[in-house]
Design a protein around this motif. Structure first.
Motif, mmCIF file in Angstrom:
data_model
loop_
_atom_site.group_PDB
_atom_site.id
_atom_site.type_symbol
_atom_site.label_atom_id
_atom_site.label_comp_id
_atom_site.label_asym_id
_atom_site.label_seq_id
_atom_site.Cartn_x
_atom_site.Cartn_y
_atom_site.Cartn_z
ATOM 1 N N TRP A 256 13.607 -11.627 19.135
ATOM 2 C CA TRP A 256 12.934 -11.029 20.281
ATOM 3 C C TRP A 256 13.863 -10.734 21.457
ATOM 4 O O TRP A 256 13.472 -10.040 22.395
ATOM 5 N N ALA A 257 15.057 -11.270 21.447
ATOM 6 C CA ALA A 257 15.968 -11.093 22.592
ATOM 7 C C ALA A 257 16.326 -9.619 22.766
ATOM 8 O O ALA A 257 16.945 -9.012 21.888
ATOM 9 N N LEU A 258 15.923 -9.056 23.898
ATOM 10 C CA LEU A 258 16.116 -7.617 24.119
ATOM 11 C C LEU A 258 17.578 -7.261 24.330
ATOM 12 O O LEU A 258 17.974 -6.110 24.107
ATOM 13 N N THR A 259 18.387 -8.229 24.766
ATOM 14 C CA THR A 259 19.786 -7.928 25.044
ATOM 15 C C THR A 259 20.676 -8.095 23.817
ATOM 16 O O THR A 259 21.870 -7.785 23.882
ATOM 17 N N LYS A 260 20.111 -8.552 22.716
ATOM 18 C CA LYS A 260 20.920 -8.765 21.507
ATOM 19 C C LYS A 260 21.216 -7.433 20.822
ATOM 20 O O LYS A 260 20.344 -6.575 20.692
ATOM 21 N N LYS A 261 22.441 -7.276 20.357
ATOM 22 C CA LYS A 261 22.834 -6.075 19.629
ATOM 23 C C LYS A 261 22.248 -6.127 18.221
ATOM 24 O O LYS A 261 22.571 -7.003 17.440
ATOM 25 N N PRO B 156 21.889 0.103 16.511
ATOM 26 C CA PRO B 156 21.048 1.274 16.222
ATOM 27 C C PRO B 156 19.558 1.018 16.399
ATOM 28 O O PRO B 156 18.826 1.916 16.820
ATOM 29 N N PHE B 157 19.089 -0.190 16.088
ATOM 30 C CA PHE B 157 17.671 -0.484 16.278
ATOM 31 C C PHE B 157 17.279 -0.370 17.745
ATOM 32 O O PHE B 157 16.195 0.133 18.078
ATOM 33 N N ASN B 158 18.154 -0.846 18.625
ATOM 34 C CA ASN B 158 17.836 -0.833 20.049
ATOM 35 C C ASN B 158 17.770 0.579 20.621
ATOM 36 O O ASN B 158 17.248 0.764 21.719
ATOM 37 N N MET B 159 18.289 1.550 19.895
ATOM 38 C CA MET B 159 18.205 2.940 20.342
ATOM 39 C C MET B 159 17.044 3.678 19.695
ATOM 40 O O MET B 159 16.323 4.424 20.362
ATOM 41 N N ALA C 200 9.009 -3.610 14.848
ATOM 42 C CA ALA C 200 8.797 -4.867 14.127
ATOM 43 C C ALA C 200 9.996 -5.187 13.242
ATOM 44 O O ALA C 200 10.412 -6.351 13.127
ATOM 45 N N ALA C 201 10.562 -4.160 12.611
ATOM 46 C CA ALA C 201 11.761 -4.368 11.786
ATOM 47 C C ALA C 201 12.909 -4.890 12.640
ATOM 48 O O ALA C 201 13.683 -5.760 12.210
ATOM 49 N N ARG C 202 13.015 -4.376 13.862
ATOM 50 C CA ARG C 202 14.066 -4.838 14.763
ATOM 51 C C ARG C 202 13.893 -6.319 15.094
ATOM 52 O O ARG C 202 14.863 -7.087 15.163
ATOM 53 N N VAL C 203 12.656 -6.744 15.304
ATOM 54 C CA VAL C 203 12.385 -8.151 15.603
ATOM 55 C C VAL C 203 12.735 -9.021 14.393
ATOM 56 O O VAL C 203 13.362 -10.080 14.522
ATOM 57 N N PHE C 204 12.313 -8.599 13.195
ATOM 58 C CA PHE C 204 12.637 -9.370 11.996
ATOM 59 C C PHE C 204 14.142 -9.454 11.772
ATOM 60 O O PHE C 204 14.651 -10.463 11.292
ATOM 61 N N GLN C 205 14.843 -8.410 12.130
ATOM 62 C CA GLN C 205 16.286 -8.371 11.888
ATOM 63 C C GLN C 205 17.067 -9.159 12.930
ATOM 64 O O GLN C 205 18.036 -9.844 12.593
#
Length: 455
Positions: free
Chosen positions: A449-454, A331-334, A441-446
Motif C-alpha cells: 500500500w505504500a504510495l512512495t514505493k517504486k 511502471p505500476f505507479n504511472m 489492485a495488481a499494484r497493491v499485490f505486487q
C-alpha cells in the motif's frame, strides 16, 4: 519479451544465418559473468561461447547498436499500432463513403479485428521468435501489412475491406508485435521503460501522419490512390527495421506457450483482467470522436478529421513522458493514475458541445491513454520471476487483453445505434476506470500500500 543473439564470428553462425535462425544460448560460465559488455549491444565477450539470457549484467543499456534496435522498434510500432490508431479516420470515411449503408458497429469490427489479431498473433508467434526466426517474422509482417494496404486500395465491398484491412493487415501487425517489444529487453534493463516508451512513440506518430495523409489526399486523388500512398510510405519506413535490427541473445530453451501458474499470482491475474476491461473501453474515443463531432455539429468535417491526429499527437508525449518517469517511480505507479484519468475523461465527453472543450479533451485523452499501450510490456517484465518466462507471460496476457480490444468498439457501435453517443462514452469511461482499478489492485499485490514505493 524474449531474447536473441547473432553469432557472426563462426562457421556455426554462418550455417545458422543461412537458415534464418540464431543460435540458442545456454548458461554462461562463472568466469563470463565478470566480462563487461561491449559498447552498443554487440555480442559480449565470453569465456563460455554460450552467453546466458539471464545475465542481466551483460545487457548493454545503451550504445549505437542498442539504440538502433529502439529505432527499428519505433518503425515496427509505426506500422503496426500506428495503423491500428489510424482506423478512426477510415471509420468516419466508410460510414459516408464506400461502405455507406453499413452499420457503424459492423464497420468497427474491421478496426477491432485488426487490433485483436495484432495482440493474438503476437502472443502466438512468441515461440517462433524463440526458435530464432526473428528476421522471418519481421519480413513476413512487413509483407502482409503492405500487401493488405495495397489490396485495400482496390476494395469496394465490405467483405473485401474486411479481408484486406482487418485480416491481412492485422496478421502482419501481429507478426511485427513480438519483435518490436522482445528485442528491447535484450538490450536494456535499467532503462527499459524509457527505451520502450521511445519505441512506442512510433505508434502515435503513425496515428498522426497516416490519417492526415489519407484525409488530405482522398478528396483529390480518390480512396484508392490515397490508400496506395500510405502503402508506399509503409514500404519506405518498414525498410528501416529490416535493415538495422539485430538479435543479441535467445533463451536457453524454447519457452512454454502457457504458464497457468501465473494466474494464481494475484498481481498477474488482476493486471491481465484490468488490461482486458480497460482496453474494452479505451478505444471508444479513437473510433467515434470524429463521427460524434460531425453528427452533433460541434465542428465542421474539415476540423473533425484532425481530431484523431490531435489525440495521437498528444499520445506521443503520453507514451514518452510516463515511461521516462516510470524508470524512476515504477511502471505500476504511472499506469494506474493514467488509466483512471483516461476513464474519467471519457465520461467528460458527455457534456461537451463546443469546439474548444473537445480539442482540450483530445489533447488530454491522448496524453493519459498513451501509457496504456506503452507500459504493459514493461509491467510484464516486472511480473515475471525470471527473464526466461517473460515471453510466455506476456503472450498469455496479451492474448486475453486482445479479446477486450476485439469486442469493445463493436459493443460501442451497438450502443450508438440503440442509445446514442452518451452511453458510448459511459461504456468507454466505466470500463477504463474499472480496468484501471484492477490494475491498481495488481499494484497493491505486487508492492503493497505504500504510495512512495517504486512498483
Amino acid at each position: 519479451m524474449d531474447h536473441g543473439q547473432e553469432l557472426d564470428h563462426s562457421s556455426t553462425s554462418s550455417h545458422t544465418l543461412a537458415h534464418d535462425k540464431e543460435v540458442h544460448a545456454d548458461d554462461v560460465s562463472q568466469e563470463s559473468l565478470h566480462q563487461p559488455p561491449l559498447d552498443g549491444g554487440a555480442v559480449e565477450k565470453q569465456i563460455s561461447k554460450n552467453p546466458s539470457v539471464n545475465n542481466v549484467n551483460a545487457i548493454p543499456n545503451g550504445g549505437p547498436t542498442a539504440w538502433l534496435q529502439v529505432a527499428g522498434s519505433f518503425f515496427l510500432f509505426f506500422n503496426s499500432w500506428g495503423i491500428i490508431n489510424t482506423f478512426g479516420v477510415y471509420q468516419t470515411y466508410y460510414e459516408g463513403g464506400i461502405l455507406a449503408g453499413t452499420s457503424p458497429s459492423s464497420i468497427s469490427w474491421i478496426g477491432s479485428m485488426q487490433a485483436f489479431l495484432l495482440m493474438l498473433v503476437g502472443a502466438l508467434t512468441g515461440p517462433v521468435y524463440d526458435a530464432g526466426y526473428f528476421r522471418s517474422l519481421v519480413f513476413t509482417g512487413s509483407f502482409l501489412v503492405i500487401f493488405g494496404q495495397m489490396m485495400l486500395s482496390l476494395c469496394t465491398q465490405y467483405w473485401q475491406v474486411f479481408i484486406a484491412q482487418a485480416i491481412c493487415v492485422g496478421l502482419g501487425a501481429g507478426c511485427l508485435f513480438v519483435p518490436s517489444v522482445a528485442i528491447i529487453s535484450t538490450y536494456f534493463s535499467t532503462r527499459i521503460a524509457t527505451a520502450m516508451g521511445i519505441a512506442a512513440v512510433g505508434s502515435s506518430l503513425g496515428g498522426v501522419i497516416y490519417p492526415i495523409v489519407f484525409y488530405r489526399l482522398q478528396p483529390s486523388i480518390g480512396f484508392g490512390w490515397a490508400t496506395r500512398v500510405i502503402g508506399f510510405m509503409m514500404l519506405a519506413t518498414i525498410a528501416v527495421p529490416n535493415l538495422v535490427m539485430k538479435v543479441r541473445v535467445l533463451p536457453a530453451a524454447r519457452r512454454k506457450i502457457l504458464d497457468l501458474a501465473a494466474f494464481r499470482e494475484p498481481a498477474y491475474f488482476c493486471f491481465v483482467l484490468g488490461g482486458f476491461l480497460g482496453f474494452m473501453g479505451l478505444y471508444a474515443p479513437f473510433f467515434y470522436v470524429q463521427t460524434y463531432a460531425i453528427t452533433n455539429n460541434i465542428t465542421n468535417p474539415n476540423l473533425a478529421f484532425y481530431l484523431l491526429s490531435i489525440i495521437n499527437s498528444a499520445s506521443i508525449f503520453g507514451r514518452l513522458i510516463p515511461n521516462l518517469v516510470a524508470d524512476k517511480t515504477g511502471p505500476f505507479n504511472m499506469i494506474v493514475p493514467c488509466a483512471l484519468i483516461s476513464g474519467i475523461l471519457s465520461l467528460c465527453l458527455i457534456p461537451i458541445k463546443a469546439v474548444g472543450p473537445l480539442i482540450v479533451f483530445c489533447i488530454l485523452y491522448g496524453f493519459f491513454s498513451g501509457s496504456f499501450v506503452s507500459l504493459p510490456p514493461t509491467i510484464f517484465v516486472h511480473l515475471s520471476p525470471n527473464r526466461g518466462i517473460i515471453g510466455t507471460r506476456m503472450g498469455m496476457g496479451f492474448a486475453i487483453i486482445s479479446i477486450g480490444l476485439l469486442i469493445g468498439t463493436p459493443i460501442c457501435g451497438q450502443i450508438l445505434a440503440h442509445a446514442g453517443f452518451t452511453y458510448v462514452w459511459v461504456f468507454g469511461g466505466v470500463m477504463t476506470v474499472v480496468g484501471g482499478s484492477f490494475i491498481g489492485a495488481a499494484r497493491v499485490f505486487q508492492g503493497g500500500w505504500a504510495l512512495t514505493k517504486k512498483v
